[in-house]
Design an enzyme around this catalytic site. Structure first.
Site: not given
Ligand code: FAD
Length: 286
Positions: A16, A50
């Site tokens: 990454e 973001a």
């Molecule tokens: P989600 O999957 O939406 O989850 C967020 C929270 O909501 C979790 O607690 C989950 O349990 C809950 N949730 C999910 N779906 C539902 C639902 N349908 N109903 C109720 N609750 C729900 N951030 C950036 O800004 N830019 C990046 O480039 C970036 N790269 C990343 C790469 C990796 C490999 C990882 C692990 C993280 C990265 N992040 C990045 C950080 C990420 O954006 C944060 O961790 C963010 O807080 C959560 O993103 P997510 O896509 O996992 O969210």
């Protein structure tokens, strides 16, 4: 190439990188990519700030496109949806498509201090469904071996992870962790929840104390005693600390590969020297 197909053949190794903060310094990332290319990774993913607006999207897009078409390595563009309207998401996806990007890490993004900005997507799963219904991108999602920090429990988080794979995520990349046992417990629970896509282990060699403090605050990951002892012992000696961090990451990776992990995703922090040292130690095991 869709990166989900890579897992059929081997243990995947991916890196990454992030676009430099200053937009006029984007070129510096290309020397990093050139050095990483020598390590023959299966793919390189590019982060996306973001809420960063058009300039951030442009940087991610141009770096991901160059990785694929100039350096000949498959690339993944990250896309956080927090704050995006459907129209803005469509606009960005069209630009990714026009640039020949085939793989997207679909994310929600972190909620900024002071509450969520208005946007059309509450969760990453909403973005995944939105893209799946309209485009042919391979979709990747994030996962959290110790549970996402907003989640009430690891199990609740895994329940939400299943929504992402049901919506169309074909592979997962984990947040960094320093204790492999969390990852193995998480894998077991995922398989019990019928999440059966490949799951890459996210490994970050933490080479300075500031990074450690930031990681713990941001992600709430557990720091094992062995890790803390090593970091404390060498905190005033940057070169020794870097070597200790490399050794720690190698130790984690050797164990993960021996246990049959689908892939290793190395958070390179744009430091090809560290990536090379780790690669030298593990490439024969892949
Ligand atoms: P989600 O999957 O939406 O989850 C967020 C929270 O909501 C979790 O607690 C989950 O349990 C809950 N949730 C999910 N779906 C539902 C639902 N349908 N109903 C109720 N609750 C729900 N951030 C950036 O800004 N830019 C990046 O480039 C970036 N790269 C990343 C790469 C990796 C490999 C990882 C692990 C993280 C990265 N992040 C990045 C950080 C990420 O954006 C944060 O961790 C963010 O807080 C959560 O993103 P997510 O896509 O996992 O969210």
């Amino acid at each position: 190439m869709k990166t989900c197909d890579l897992f059929k053949k081997k243990t995947v190794l991916s890196f990454e990188v992030f676009p430099p903060k200053r937009t006029d310094a984007v070129d510096t990332v290309y020397s990093t990519v050139a050095a990483l290319k020598e390590l023959a990774p299966d793919f390189i993913s590019v982060t996306y700030g973001a809420g960063g607006g058009r300039a951030t999207c442009d940087a991610t897009l141009s770096i991901a496109s160059a990785i694929k078409y100039e350096y000949g390595i498959e690339s993944v563009a990250h896309l956080p949806c927090i704050g995006l309207t459907k129209e803005e998401a469509t606009n960005q996806l069209e630009r990714f498509k026009a640039a020949g990007i085939e793989n997207i890490l679909a994310l929600r993004g972190d909620i900024p201090e002071g509450g969520a900005p208005s946007g059309d997507f509450a969760h990453a799963s909403d973005l995944i469904s939105f893209i799946r219904e309209r485009y042919d991108f391979n979709l990747i999602a994030a996962c959290y071996p110790e549970g996402h920090h907003e989640s009430e429990s690891v199990l609740a988080d895994i329940h939400n992870l299943k929504i992402k794979t049901d919506a169309g995520a074909t592979q997962l990349i984990s947040q960094l962790f320093f204790d492999n046992d969390y990852f193995y417990r998480f894998l077991e629970r995922c398989r019990l929840a019928n999440i059966d896509v490949p799951i890459e282990a996210g490994i970050m060699p933490v080479a300075n104390k500031k990074q450690i403090e930031r990681m713990v605050t941001l992600c709430g990951v557990t720091l094992p005693k062995k890790f803390v002892a090593t970091m404390t012992r060498y905190e005033d000696n940057p070169e020794a600390l870097r070597d200790a961090a490399i050794a720690y990451a190698v130790d984690q990776i050797v164990d993960l590969i021996a246990q049959g992990v689908d892939g290793i995703h190395l958070y390179t922090m744009n430091n090809p020297y560290i990536a090379r040292r780790i690669h030298e130690a593990v490439y024969r095991l892949l």
